[in-house]
Design a protein around this motif. Structure first.
Motif, PDB file in Angstrom:
ATOM      1  N   THR A 153      53.238 -19.151   2.550  1.00 46.55           N
ATOM      2  CA  THR A 153      53.243 -17.742   2.141  1.00 46.55           C
ATOM      3  C   THR A 153      54.631 -17.216   1.830  1.00 46.55           C
ATOM      4  O   THR A 153      54.774 -16.131   1.283  1.00 46.55           O
ATOM      5  CB  THR A 153      52.613 -16.863   3.229  1.00 46.55           C
ATOM      6  OG1 THR A 153      53.345 -17.040   4.447  1.00 46.55           O
ATOM      7  CG2 THR A 153      51.151 -17.239   3.433  1.00 46.55           C
ATOM      8  N   ASP A 154      55.642 -17.991   2.201  1.00 47.68           N
ATOM      9  CA  ASP A 154      57.006 -17.542   1.894  1.00 47.68           C
ATOM     10  C   ASP A 154      57.941 -18.739   1.928  1.00 47.68           C
ATOM     11  O   ASP A 154      57.694 -19.717   2.643  1.00 47.68           O
ATOM     12  CB  ASP A 154      57.465 -16.496   2.905  1.00 47.68           C
ATOM     13  CG  ASP A 154      58.537 -15.564   2.339  1.00 47.68           C
ATOM     14  OD1 ASP A 154      58.941 -15.777   1.165  1.00 47.68           O
ATOM     15  OD2 ASP A 154      58.941 -14.622   3.034  1.00 47.68           O
ATOM     16  N   ASP A 189      54.049 -16.654  -2.543  1.00 46.01           N
ATOM     17  CA  ASP A 189      52.748 -15.995  -2.478  1.00 46.01           C
ATOM     18  C   ASP A 189      52.867 -14.575  -3.024  1.00 46.01           C
ATOM     19  O   ASP A 189      53.746 -13.805  -2.590  1.00 46.01           O
ATOM     20  CB  ASP A 189      52.257 -15.972  -1.032  1.00 46.01           C
ATOM     21  CG  ASP A 189      50.921 -15.257  -0.888  1.00 46.01           C
ATOM     22  OD1 ASP A 189      49.918 -15.759  -1.427  1.00 46.01           O
ATOM     23  OD2 ASP A 189      50.910 -14.183  -0.260  1.00 46.01           O
ATOM     24  N   ASP A 212      50.858 -11.973  -2.696  1.00 47.26           N
ATOM     25  CA  ASP A 212      50.538 -10.918  -1.731  1.00 47.26           C
ATOM     26  C   ASP A 212      51.708 -10.657  -0.791  1.00 47.26           C
ATOM     27  O   ASP A 212      51.993  -9.504  -0.433  1.00 47.26           O
ATOM     28  CB  ASP A 212      49.296 -11.295  -0.924  1.00 47.26           C
ATOM     29  CG  ASP A 212      48.035 -11.308  -1.782  1.00 47.26           C
ATOM     30  OD1 ASP A 212      48.032 -10.616  -2.817  1.00 47.26           O
ATOM     31  OD2 ASP A 212      47.073 -12.013  -1.426  1.00 47.26           O
ATOM     32  N   THR A 213      52.388 -11.722  -0.387  1.00 48.32           N
ATOM     33  CA  THR A 213      53.550 -11.559   0.489  1.00 48.32           C
ATOM     34  C   THR A 213      54.648 -10.787  -0.227  1.00 48.32           C
ATOM     35  O   THR A 213      55.315  -9.927   0.361  1.00 48.32           O
ATOM     36  CB  THR A 213      54.084 -12.935   0.933  1.00 48.32           C
ATOM     37  OG1 THR A 213      53.040 -13.652   1.596  1.00 48.32           O
ATOM     38  CG2 THR A 213      55.275 -12.789   1.859  1.00 48.32           C
ATOM     39  N   GLN A 242      53.848  -7.015  -0.396  1.00 43.54           N
ATOM     40  CA  GLN A 242      54.155  -6.348   0.866  1.00 43.54           C
ATOM     41  C   GLN A 242      55.661  -6.155   1.038  1.00 43.54           C
ATOM     42  O   GLN A 242      56.131  -5.099   1.479  1.00 43.54           O
ATOM     43  CB  GLN A 242      53.600  -7.161   2.034  1.00 43.54           C
ATOM     44  CG  GLN A 242      53.809  -6.501   3.403  1.00 43.54           C
ATOM     45  CD  GLN A 242      53.173  -5.125   3.484  1.00 43.54           C
ATOM     46  OE1 GLN A 242      51.983  -4.977   3.224  1.00 43.54           O
ATOM     47  NE2 GLN A 242      53.956  -4.102   3.835  1.00 43.54           N
ATOM     48  N   SER A 254      60.603 -13.845  -0.199  1.00 40.05           N
ATOM     49  CA  SER A 254      59.986 -12.702  -0.876  1.00 40.05           C
ATOM     50  C   SER A 254      60.798 -11.425  -0.712  1.00 40.05           C
ATOM     51  O   SER A 254      60.938 -10.631  -1.640  1.00 40.05           O
ATOM     52  CB  SER A 254      58.560 -12.485  -0.356  1.00 40.05           C
ATOM     53  OG  SER A 254      57.700 -13.481  -0.854  1.00 40.05           O
TER      54      SER A 254
END
Length: 339
Positions: free
Chosen positions: A29-30, A64, A66-67, A70, A92
């Motif tokens: 995710t990151d 990612d 979505d990450t 945010q 991110s």
């Protein structure tokens, strides 16, 4: 028993890995960052955060989308159009800071092919927040931009396209960029003499206005054919678009009286040869067509479908009348679209 236990453990591991993959638990995710290399990303006007995030993920900038969304929200960022440089495999939060940190607003405007100078200047004034009177003053002095003495305004020279300038860019610099873009297009098409450039822009502007979705090269060829000695046109271009320009309107329906009015200097039904100047800003395709017209024997053209831009050509007036009848039938079948 030792073998049995080993098999059970191995099976449990495989099951856990499969379950982890199915649930997306192994998804990165990151990235740890800081990343390497360079990735250029252009944020277009109207782009949303998720759209940019997905592009960054696709380009390998972030792990990612979505990450990143945010992280961008945490940075209190706002999306602004512009060109940004990222690295491959960035954290991110670092990528979000780049996008959020380059929030200096820019002057953005888009000019469509065929726009008249008055409409173009209005769009520039609104986008740049400059006084329209300042732009009108520049428009009345085209020679300060290196244009030939025949040019009485900037009509035809404000190249269509999308533009971005730093806030505070002087109006004269903005206009100079648009003019130089048009002149550079003419030079790229082999037209270097300023007087010839002006003549080609006039033809190109008529091609742009009359061509619709037609082959611009054939429209340009037909215009030049009309200017040559022949037994049908007497040097008259007979363009509705030029008459409309001289009237200061944008209708596609003209009366017989309007077509016969010699007081309109742009009335190419009455005045032979080219009109006094361009009737709008032609696009690159129209400019190229004016510089390199398609050889043909056409003298007439008419757009028979205003929705699709379908245009038909003819070598004789009789053929042309048949095409005009088709246009009139279309107008009858589509009430209100021909006014």
């Amino acid at each position: 028993m030792g073998v049995a236990i080993a098999l059970v453990v191995a099976g449990s591991v495989l099951t856990a890995l499969a379950l982890r993959s199915a649930l997306g638990m192994d998804k990165v995710t990151d990235y740890p960052g800081p990343g390497s290399g360079q990735v250029a990303v252009t944020v277009k006007p109207g782009s949303g955060v998720l759209e940019v995030a997905q592009e960054l993920q696709q380009d390998g900038v972030v792990a990612d989308a979505d990450t990143f969304v945010q992280a961008f929200a945490d940075a209190n960022g706002k999306i602004h159009p512009g060109d940004f440089t990222f690295k491959k495999q960035m954290k991110s939060s670092d990528a979000a800071q780049i996008l959020a940190g380059n929030t200096a607003p820019v002057i953005y405007f888009a000019l469509s092919a065929g726009m008249r100078v008055s409409d173009s200047l209005a769009a520039i004034a609104q986008a740049a927040g400059v006084n329209p009177n300042d732009l009108n003053a520049l428009n009345s002095q085209p020679q300060q931009f290196g244009l030939p003495p025949q040019a009485k305004s900037l009509e035809g020279y404000l190249a269509p396209g999308e533009y971005k300038f730093p806030v505070g860019t002087p109006a004269k610099d903005i206009i100079a960029k648009l003019v130089s873009t048009t002149v550079d297009e003419l030079k790229a098409d082999g037209v270097t003499d300023p007087t010839k450039q002006y003549q080609d822009l006039i033809v190109a502007s008529i091609v742009q206005a009359e061509g619709g979705q037609a082959d611009y090269g054939n429209v340009a060829g037909a215009i030049y054919n009309r200017l040559k000695p022949n037994d049908q046109t007497n040097g008259l271009i007979q363009s509705d678009a030029t008459v409309t320009y001289g009237l200061g309107t944008k209708t596609v329906q003209l009366t017989d009286a309007q077509k016969a009015d010699p007081a309109n200097p742009y009335n190419t039904y009455v005045h032979p040869g080219l009109p006094p100047g361009p009737i709008g800003s032609p696009g690159a395709k129209a400019v190229a067509a004016a510089a390199h017209p398609t050889p043909n024997n056409y003298l007439y053209w008419v757009t028979v479908n205003l929705d699709t831009g379908e245009t038909k050509f003819a070598s004789t007036y009789a053929q042309h009348q048949a095409n005009v009848a088709q246009y009139q039938q279309w107008c009858t079948a589509n009430p209100g679209k021909c006014h």
